[in-house]
Design a protein around this motif. Structure first.
Motif, short mmCIF file in Angstrom:
data_model
loop_
_atom_site.label_atom_id
_atom_site.label_comp_id
_atom_site.label_asym_id
_atom_site.label_seq_id
_atom_site.Cartn_x
_atom_site.Cartn_y
_atom_site.Cartn_z
N ASP A 1 1.42 0.11 9.25
CA ASP A 1 1.60 -0.72 7.60
C ASP A 1 0.43 -0.79 6.94
O ASP A 1 0.47 -1.15 5.83
N THR A 2 -0.28 -0.26 7.11
CA THR A 2 -1.48 0.53 6.39
C THR A 2 -1.29 1.80 5.62
O THR A 2 -0.87 3.02 6.55
N LYS A 3 -1.71 1.78 4.52
CA LYS A 3 -1.32 3.13 3.81
C LYS A 3 -2.69 3.34 3.10
O LYS A 3 -3.84 2.87 3.26
N LEU A 4 -3.00 4.89 2.90
CA LEU A 4 -4.29 5.37 3.01
C LEU A 4 -3.96 6.36 1.23
O LEU A 4 -3.75 6.72 1.36
N PRO A 5 -5.47 6.09 0.46
CA PRO A 5 -5.09 6.25 -0.58
C PRO A 5 -5.49 8.23 -0.49
O PRO A 5 -6.31 9.11 0.79
N ASP B 1 0.59 7.92 5.26
CA ASP B 1 0.40 6.76 6.98
C ASP B 1 -0.75 6.96 7.51
O ASP B 1 -1.57 8.71 7.60
N SER B 2 -1.19 6.35 7.60
CA SER B 2 -1.96 6.11 8.75
C SER B 2 -1.71 6.15 10.46
O SER B 2 -0.67 5.72 10.21
N ASP C 1 -5.78 -0.86 -6.23
CA ASP C 1 -5.53 -0.42 -4.65
C ASP C 1 -4.24 -0.08 -4.05
O ASP C 1 -3.44 0.49 -3.13
N GLU C 2 -2.81 -0.89 -5.09
CA GLU C 2 -1.40 -0.15 -5.31
C GLU C 2 -1.17 0.71 -5.52
O GLU C 2 -0.38 1.46 -4.80
N LYS D 1 -2.50 3.10 -1.82
CA LYS D 1 -1.18 3.54 -0.77
C LYS D 1 -0.71 4.43 -0.09
O LYS D 1 0.31 4.47 -1.00
N GLU D 2 -0.80 5.40 -0.44
CA GLU D 2 -0.66 6.86 -0.48
C GLU D 2 -0.03 7.46 0.69
O GLU D 2 1.36 7.60 1.02
N ARG E 1 5.45 0.88 -8.86
CA ARG E 1 6.16 1.84 -8.09
C ARG E 1 7.21 2.48 -9.62
O ARG E 1 7.34 4.16 -8.89
#
Length: 651
Positions: A385-389, A380-381, A373-374, A377-378, A5
């Motif tokens: 606590d799940t981020k989507l590309p 919000d879904s 993978d990190e 994580k862009e 980050r």
């Protein structure tokens, strides 16, 4: 991962686009004045950004070789043109308007005052299809690979030059229609001085369709009235020189506390513009260096323990000279960037981490996968606590195609994943321009490369456990794939039992690579002991769950143990086919065995990697068949016997 980050916040998509634009304005074919100018632009830009960089030059000419691969001279083109003059006037190709409209390394010619007839060869590339057809002093128009015509049509039958509109298609990804107005990047390749240099031009498919239609129309008219012209005519010229010259390699670094190194590579060559391939990789390396340098200077990241070294060079042509001059055994790992910024909305493929050959086990591809993978994580879904590309990406097994295939060779010993975007819809065409570059994706590529390099330069015990977890995930997926692929033991070239053993051995050796980075750590020993025990237990569980029975040892069909003599991967073993016996052996292999490998030319690299003086041909065949997910044991043996016949190894 906090480091990812921090680095991502420093990467600038604006600077990246500026770098791509800056590099892509040069016509930078390997060994040329244009590439030299690009190299100095890159070096000066890096220096302006506070990064130490220099330009290294290596002689380029016939008769020279680096790590066994032949060099070739410099080619500099000032201008060239192909102009249709009969039955109408039309410019078909112009170097200054579009550099890819000329076949690179065309020889000089001047037929501005002497129009040449254009003969359309529409019956394929075999000479026997054109019995009695006069080609002497003419231009030939072909619609497949122009190199298939050079020996017989030009050297043998006296044609002067070639016109082609061939498109390199890729199923479900790149079609002729996709590239209807793009010229393909084509070249002549001579590693020994020819008697004469042919010349040629690359048309767009639209131009090719129009020219084919014209040729057929005139042929038909001539058939009805012999007084009518049978062929269109064109004037043409090429102002170019082939001279002894140089290839340039830009070397840059951020010094570390030790003499160990992590390497980042990207190739700087190809015609103007060639933005995604590979100004994007060069730009990403430049920005990665600048971002890390800034963050360390600001105190936001700790100084490097190992040196980060970057080389930007002509693909293969600069890599081998550089390595011949810089082989010190202190480079622990690398990463190669090749095409990393194309707009996925236009049909460019996923950003892909390409793994390692099984001959060169390491954990570094798993590290690259974690970072990818990190970075995904862009958004919000709807799941907590799940981020989507917001971009497509994938991790795949080893494949060749770029400089990582040289670096990951065990003889060179630099395990290097590749970061790649494929399919690349305008790959090797004049359509590969700046407007195809996606600021978001190239920034992600840069962040991955910088994070990967920084983590390896400063690898700590805290980094080990997450990488081992990723390795377990990769191990699990690979075991399932192996069992699925080789489940029909009576039909399969490899038993599931053997496949699982190969997987287990690779991942165990990959984990042991941590010792090179943290050699005096009791805690590492504990982590590795637990990890290796878990790998063994999981392998046993897979055998039990899927009913994989141990196979009785088979009699060895090919017990010979080959030892490599070549200093690096041999791209074309045909270069050493000199005697008639060797040429006959090469032809027999090409005709009967070359297509029996599971993964084409990649199998050839894998076989060379595994020739180490310890493995028998049988053992080599097992691993090659596993990595290619199929193939022929006999084909592997035939290749290695041919490799020996041509002097690249001995038993």
């Amino acid at each position: 991962m906090e480091v990812v980050r921090i680095i991502e916040s420093e990467v600038s998509s604006g600077r990246l686009l500026n770098y791509v634009e800056g590099v892509s304005r040069f016509h930078r074919v390997q060994a040329s004045a244009g590439h030299r100018e690009a190299a100095h632009y890159i070096q000066q830009t890096l220096e302006q950004n506070g990064v130490s960089a220099r330009v290294l030059s290596y002689p380029a000419d016939y008769g020279l070789s680096y790590l066994g691969r032949k060099s070739f001279p410099e080619w500099n083109c000032q201008d060239a043109e192909l102009r249709l003059v009969t039955p109408e006037h039309k410019i078909l190709a112009s170097f200054t308007a579009n550099a890819t409209s000329v076949i690179q390394r065309s020889g000089a010619c001047d037929y501005r005052q002497t129009p040449l007839e254009i003969v359309y060869l529409d019956q394929g590339s075999k000479e026997e299809n054109y019995e009695g057809l006069d080609l002497k002093g003419k231009l030939i128009f072909v619609r497949d690979n122009h190199l298939a015509y050079v020996d017989w049509a030009i050297a043998g039958r006296g044609a002067l030059g070639i016109i082609t509109d061939w498109v390199l298609e890729s199923r479900n990804a790149r079609t002729r229609h996709d590239q209807y107005d793009a010229n393909r990047y084509a070249a002549f390749w001579y590693y020994d001085q020819p008697d004469s240099m042919p010349f040629g031009y690359s048309l767009t498919p639209r131009q090719g369709d129009e020219l084919a239609k014209l040729c057929l129309k005139m042929r038909a008219a001539n058939g009805q009235d012999p007084d009518q012209d049978r062929y269109p005519k064109a004037t043409c010229w090429v102002d170019a020189q082939v001279v002894p010259g140089f290839v340039e390699v830009v070397e840059a670094e951020i010094p570390g506390e030790s003499d160990e190194e992590i390497l980042v590579t990207a190739h700087s060559c190809h015609p103007r513009h060639s933005a995604n391939d590979n100004a994007s990789g060069v730009a990403a390396a430049m920005e990665a260096l600048g971002a890390l340098s800034n963050l360390i200077r600001q105190g936001r990241l700790a100084p490097l323990q190992r040196t980060l070294r970057v080389i930007l060079m002509p693909e293969f042509t600069g890599t081998l000279p550089y390595l011949s001059d810089h082989r010190h055994g202190k480079t622990l790992a690398g990463i190669n960037m090749d095409m990393v910024g194309g707009k996925q909305s236009l049909g460019y493929g996923p950003l892909t981490v390409v793994g390692l050959p099984y001959s060169t086990p390491s954990f570094v591809a798993d590290l690259a996968g974690i970072i990818l993978d990190e970075l995904g994580k862009e958004a919000d879904s709807h799941t907590p606590d799940t981020k989507l590309p917001m971009f497509n990406y994938k991790k795949i097994n080893y494949s060749g195609g770029s400089d990582h295939l040289i670096l990951s060779d065990p003889v060179i010993g630099i395990p290097s994943p590749m970061l790649l975007q494929w399919p690349d819809i305008f790959y090797h065409t004049g359509g590969d321009t700046l407007d195809k570059i996606c600021p978001h994706l190239i920034a992600k590529s840069t962040s991955l490369t910088a994070s990967y390099a920084y983590t390896l330069c400063n690898l700590s015990l805290e980094d080990v456990q997450p990488i081992l977890f990723e390795a377990l995930r990769s191990f699990t997926a690979t075991c399932i794939e192996a069992i699925t692929c080789f489940s029909a033991a009576e039909l399969s070239p490899l038993s599931p039992d053997k496949a699982l053993s190969i997987v287990g051995e690779y991942y165990a050796k990959a984990a042991e690579e941590f010792r090179r980075y943290l050699p005096q750590s009791p805690k590492l020993q504990h982590l590795l002991d637990s990890h290796l025990a878990m790998l063994k237990g999981m392998e046993t569980a897979f055998r039990h769950s899927y009913g994989v029975e141990p196979c009785a040892p088979k009699a060895r069909e090919y017990p010979q143990i080959p030892v490599r003599l070549s200093e690096a991967v041999v791209f074309s073993i045909s270069d050493n086919a000199i005697s008639e016996e060797q040429k006959a052996a090469l032809k027999e292999y090409s005709d009967n065995w070359a297509t029996k490998h599971g993964h084409g030319t990649v199998a050839h690299y894998l076989m060379q990697y595994l020739i180490d003086g310890r493995r028998s041909i049988d053992e080599i065949a097992d691993i090659v068949i596993f990595q290619c997910r199929g193939g022929s044991r006999e084909a592997v043996a035939k290749y290695i016997h041919l490799y020996r016949e041509l002097g690249y190894c001995e038993f």
